[in-house]
Write an enzyme that holds these catalytic residues in place. Sequence first.
Site, PDB file in Angstrom:
ATOM      1  N   HIS A   1       0.819  -1.227   0.000  1.00  0.00           N
ATOM      2  CA  HIS A   1       0.000   0.000   0.000  1.00  0.00           C
ATOM      3  C   HIS A   1       0.850   1.272   0.000  1.00  0.00           C
ATOM      4  O   HIS A   1       0.318   2.365  -0.234  1.00  0.00           O
ATOM      5  CB  HIS A   1      -0.927   0.048   1.227  1.00  0.00           C
ATOM      6  CG  HIS A   1      -1.958  -1.036   1.260  1.00  0.00           C
ATOM      7  ND1 HIS A   1      -2.850  -1.248   0.236  1.00  0.00           N
ATOM      8  CD2 HIS A   1      -2.242  -1.969   2.210  1.00  0.00           C
ATOM      9  CE1 HIS A   1      -3.643  -2.274   0.545  1.00  0.00           C
ATOM     10  NE2 HIS A   1      -3.288  -2.728   1.731  1.00  0.00           N
TER      11      HIS A   1
ATOM     12  N   ASP B   1      -4.277 -12.830   3.723  1.00  0.00           N
ATOM     13  CA  ASP B   1      -5.556 -12.376   4.274  1.00  0.00           C
ATOM     14  C   ASP B   1      -6.742 -12.676   3.358  1.00  0.00           C
ATOM     15  O   ASP B   1      -7.873 -12.297   3.678  1.00  0.00           O
ATOM     16  CB  ASP B   1      -5.504 -10.878   4.631  1.00  0.00           C
ATOM     17  CG  ASP B   1      -4.769 -10.038   3.608  1.00  0.00           C
ATOM     18  OD1 ASP B   1      -4.462 -10.555   2.513  1.00  0.00           O
ATOM     19  OD2 ASP B   1      -4.503  -8.857   3.897  1.00  0.00           O
TER      20      ASP B   1
ATOM     21  N   HIS C   1      -6.272  -7.334  -0.225  1.00  0.00           N
ATOM     22  CA  HIS C   1      -6.434  -5.902  -0.506  1.00  0.00           C
ATOM     23  C   HIS C   1      -5.703  -5.538  -1.798  1.00  0.00           C
ATOM     24  O   HIS C   1      -4.667  -6.135  -2.115  1.00  0.00           O
ATOM     25  CB  HIS C   1      -5.866  -5.069   0.647  1.00  0.00           C
ATOM     26  CG  HIS C   1      -6.494  -5.385   1.967  1.00  0.00           C
ATOM     27  ND1 HIS C   1      -5.910  -6.235   2.891  1.00  0.00           N
ATOM     28  CD2 HIS C   1      -7.668  -4.983   2.509  1.00  0.00           C
ATOM     29  CE1 HIS C   1      -6.705  -6.332   3.960  1.00  0.00           C
ATOM     30  NE2 HIS C   1      -7.775  -5.586   3.753  1.00  0.00           N
TER      31      HIS C   1
ATOM     32  N   ASP D   1      -2.668 -10.664  -2.168  1.00  0.00           N
ATOM     33  CA  ASP D   1      -3.208 -10.160  -0.899  1.00  0.00           C
ATOM     34  C   ASP D   1      -4.686  -9.809  -1.128  1.00  0.00           C
ATOM     35  O   ASP D   1      -5.076  -9.443  -2.237  1.00  0.00           O
ATOM     36  CB  ASP D   1      -2.419  -8.909  -0.495  1.00  0.00           C
ATOM     37  CG  ASP D   1      -2.750  -8.416   0.896  1.00  0.00           C
ATOM     38  OD1 ASP D   1      -1.958  -8.669   1.822  1.00  0.00           O
ATOM     39  OD2 ASP D   1      -3.802  -7.759   1.064  1.00  0.00           O
TER      40      ASP D   1
HETATM   41 ZN   LIG Z   1      -4.031  -7.167   2.914  1.00  0.00          ZN
END
Ligand SMILES: [Zn+2]
Length: 344
Positions: free
Chosen positions: A127, A251, A166, A164
Amino acid sequence: MPVALVTSPTYVQHDFPDHPENAERLRALEAALDSPALALRDYLIALTPRPATVDEVALAHHRPYITALREAMRQAPGYVDSAPTYVVPQSYDVALLAAGGAIRAVEAVVGGEAQTVVALVRPPGHHALPDAPMGFCLFNNIAIAARYAQRYLGIGRVLIVDFDVHHGNGTQAVFYEDPSVLFISTHQENLYPQTGRVSETGAGAGEGYTLNIPLPAYAGDRAFERALAEVIAPAAERFAPDLVLVSAGFDAHWLDPLANLQLTLAGYAKLTQGLQAIAQAHARGRMAWVLEGGYHLAALTGGVTTVLRTLLGEHGIADSLGPAPRPEPEVTGAIERARAAHGL
Ligand SMILES: [Zn+2]
């Protein structure tokens, strides 16, 4: 072919005990690697990272941000963004070592020390934006490693696959206008950080080199199998990477408390085999994995050990955490939209 592991005891020094991205994640991984039942360390080459230099970090970040993060250590501990991303007094140095861990991984695969390297680093990176921290991430470890491989190791085209749960918005931002890096992200749609739509395909010379595969809540093993076979593999074939990098967050497992996809440990094994096949077909097997998220300790340790055992050639690994609890939604539309946006 040999598999290597990058670890460092320093990675636990970045820690906020009640935060989901805390040092227990790495302590649990170290304990799993030490488990006498698996004896994984007996099969893995141990690699030690060095800190990335500021010049190396600047391959993916603006220098004023690097300076500002170093200065922020004076006010640590505290938060440096609203995600919330924390820092403690050691965080700047640990973040340099995390970036250095990703660099060590690509050095080892390109230099022939191992065919695949898994870098178990913290803080995570995908991120982190060129000019800001974000979403528990300080420096974008995988982006720095990709640029390092291109600048110093003679690598041309780099494929980054980010599974991931996200969206890897920071990595996307670094390479959005760069046709030498194909960035592919699978993630849960409408989840933090709310980016990663199919329509985000790159810009300028990089148009077509960002490939997002947002998946509906509760998508699981079957969805990932289809994404791999119908989108990722053909896109990789067309791109023909010299090096494969993997942003490995765990995740998307069904037990993870921060999201709602439903990969299982068996699903991670299949995903690993698929990525290994891509690396072998196009990049002489050269593949480096860099740890991102994963907030359920058993799913994280089960995921990482399943990946390592699969990379070492083991098949039919028992899924100790069991199948996903809910039925998977239909994902044909999601797969077709990603294919259509990229002419696949
Ligand atoms: Zn994540």
